[in-house]
Design an enzyme around this catalytic site. Structure first.
Site, PDB file in Angstrom:
ATOM      1  N   ARG A 120       1.003  -1.043   0.027  1.00  0.00           N
ATOM      2  CA  ARG A 120       0.104   0.162  -0.087  1.00  0.00           C
ATOM      3  C   ARG A 120       0.900   1.265   0.055  1.00  0.00           C
ATOM      4  O   ARG A 120       1.571   1.655   0.792  1.00  0.00           O
ATOM      5  CB  ARG A 120      -0.799   0.095   1.277  1.00  0.00           C
ATOM      6  N   HIS A 147      -7.050   1.311  -6.644  1.00  0.00           N
ATOM      7  CA  HIS A 147      -7.454   0.609  -5.675  1.00  0.00           C
ATOM      8  C   HIS A 147      -8.228  -0.546  -6.171  1.00  0.00           C
ATOM      9  O   HIS A 147      -9.496  -0.633  -5.796  1.00  0.00           O
ATOM     10  CB  HIS A 147      -8.319   1.488  -4.856  1.00  0.00           C
ATOM     11  N   GLN A 150     -10.408  -2.768  -3.317  1.00  0.00           N
ATOM     12  CA  GLN A 150     -11.590  -2.353  -2.998  1.00  0.00           C
ATOM     13  C   GLN A 150     -12.695  -2.410  -4.091  1.00  0.00           C
ATOM     14  O   GLN A 150     -13.760  -2.790  -3.876  1.00  0.00           O
ATOM     15  CB  GLN A 150     -11.333  -0.910  -2.845  1.00  0.00           C
ATOM     16  N   ASP A 242     -16.744   9.314  -2.134  1.00  0.00           N
ATOM     17  CA  ASP A 242     -15.540   9.156  -1.584  1.00  0.00           C
ATOM     18  C   ASP A 242     -15.209  10.196  -1.094  1.00  0.00           C
ATOM     19  O   ASP A 242     -15.744  11.611  -1.305  1.00  0.00           O
ATOM     20  CB  ASP A 242     -14.190   8.762  -2.438  1.00  0.00           C
ATOM     21  N   CYS A 282     -16.200   3.853   0.330  1.00  0.00           N
ATOM     22  CA  CYS A 282     -15.238   2.755   0.825  1.00  0.00           C
ATOM     23  C   CYS A 282     -14.622   3.153   1.969  1.00  0.00           C
ATOM     24  O   CYS A 282     -13.848   2.380   2.550  1.00  0.00           O
ATOM     25  CB  CYS A 282     -14.096   3.121  -0.418  1.00  0.00           C
ATOM     26  N   ARG A 310     -14.037  -6.762   1.656  1.00  0.00           N
ATOM     27  CA  ARG A 310     -12.660  -6.318   1.685  1.00  0.00           C
ATOM     28  C   ARG A 310     -12.002  -7.624   2.152  1.00  0.00           C
ATOM     29  O   ARG A 310     -11.071  -8.294   1.454  1.00  0.00           O
ATOM     30  CB  ARG A 310     -12.308  -5.350   2.265  1.00  0.00           C
TER      31      ARG A 310
END
Length: 323
Positions: A120, A147, A150, A242, A282, A310
């Site tokens: 990450r 991402h 996700q 988001d 998310c 997830r």
């Protein structure tokens, strides 16, 4: 930019995915992505029923974190434990990358110790370089460009609720960031209709838009950009937003609050979506900014289901790549 799609055999065989990297959704065929989604649902059923399933017994995932996270660390660490393996947390202070060791050397050394690497980080090129020199699967836990874990979990969640993906409309309202990039590509791969609405100067990356349109043309999906959020959300099956200032952009918070003031997902805006729309985020969310509390905490919100998924979607990725 994301690498071109790989030409490999289609759905049904786990052998097809063994040893692969998971860097971006564009690298996978629609059949392969659907295989992972359905595998995630199957692994979720096994876990909920109490069935022991350890395809990664004795295997270790090295987890490199140059960006902090709640969901990514916990879901990967718990996920590989449920699959019979173990995880090794490596912050930027725990490894030599922060002291000048090259990504190539790090990849080669870690490949001698672990069976898979999740990273990450910030620059997407770093993940690509890590995968180039690693001899074990590399999983993109998040970059500034994408991402994918996700997005895979998100479409797994939509499939659970709607029973299908092809033909559904996804409306994303907000910043044209890494999250929407992966959502766009996922929608294109699954034959969905994606509508994005962002203020001037905050649109999705032009290269990702072009790739999305190319792949959507092959699956019967579509991509549209609408400056007006009401136009984007009209008739949507899924409404997604988001945070306005993603990690690394906190210094722009005040400027972004002004730019995005008309892009809040609230009760007035979601009236334009279908009555049975699904609201997704998310997380973490800032209630009162990108979304009102009555929407994210309302009956149409499935944000905690997607957060849970997830765990299961990433278990599918690890089982398929590292098994």
């Amino acid at each position: 930019m994301m690498e071109a799609a790989l030409k490999v055999p289609a759905e049904g065989s786990a052998d097809v995915l063994r040893g692969r990297d998971f860097l971006a959704l564009v690298d996978y065929t629609p059949e392969e992505l659907m295989y992972l989604v359905r595998l995630g649902i199957e692994l979720k059923k096994k876990q909920k029923s109490g069935e022991t399933y350890h395809p990664l017994k004795g295997k270790t995932l090295g987890m490199i974190f140059e960006k902090a996270s709640t969901r990514t660390r916990v879901s990967f660490e718990v996920g590989i434990t449920q699959l019979g393996g173990s995880a090794l947390f490596l912050s930027k202070n725990d490894i030599q990358l922060g002291r000048g060791e090259t990504i190539a050397d790090t990849a080669k050394v870690l490949s001698r110790y672990v069976d898979g690497i999740m990273i990450r980080t910030f620059a997407h090129r770093n993940v690509i370089e890590l995968a180039r020199y690693a001899t074990v699967p590399v999983i993109n836990g998040l970059t500034d460009l994408s991402h994918p874990c996700q997005a895979l979990a998100d479409y797994m969640t939509v499939l659970e609720y709607k029973g299908k993906l092809a033909g559904l409309k996804v409306a994303y309202i907000g910043d044209g960031n890494n999250m929407v990039h992966s959502l766009m590509m996922g929608a294109a791969k699954f034959g969905m209709h994606m509508a994005v609405s962002s203020p001037d100067g905050y649109e999705p990356d032009a290269g990702v838009v072009q790739l999305t349109k190319e792949h959507a043309a092959q699956t019967g999906g579509s991509y549209t950009f609408c400056r007006d959020p009401k136009e984007a959300i009209a008739g949507a099956d899924v409404v997604y937003t988001d945070v306005w200032a993603s990690m690394g952009f906190e210094q722009e918070q005040k400027d972004r609050e002004k730019a995005f003031s008309k892009y809040q997902v609230n009760a007035d805006l979601v009236r334009y979506a279908k009555p049975d729309y699904l609201f997704m985020h998310c997380l973490p969310a800032h209630r009162g900014e990108e979304v009102s509390a009555d929407v994210i905490d309302g009956a149409n919100s499935i944000v905690f289901d997607q957060a849970e998924n997830r765990l299961h979607a990433q278990k599918a990725i690890m089982a398929a790549l590292m098994g």
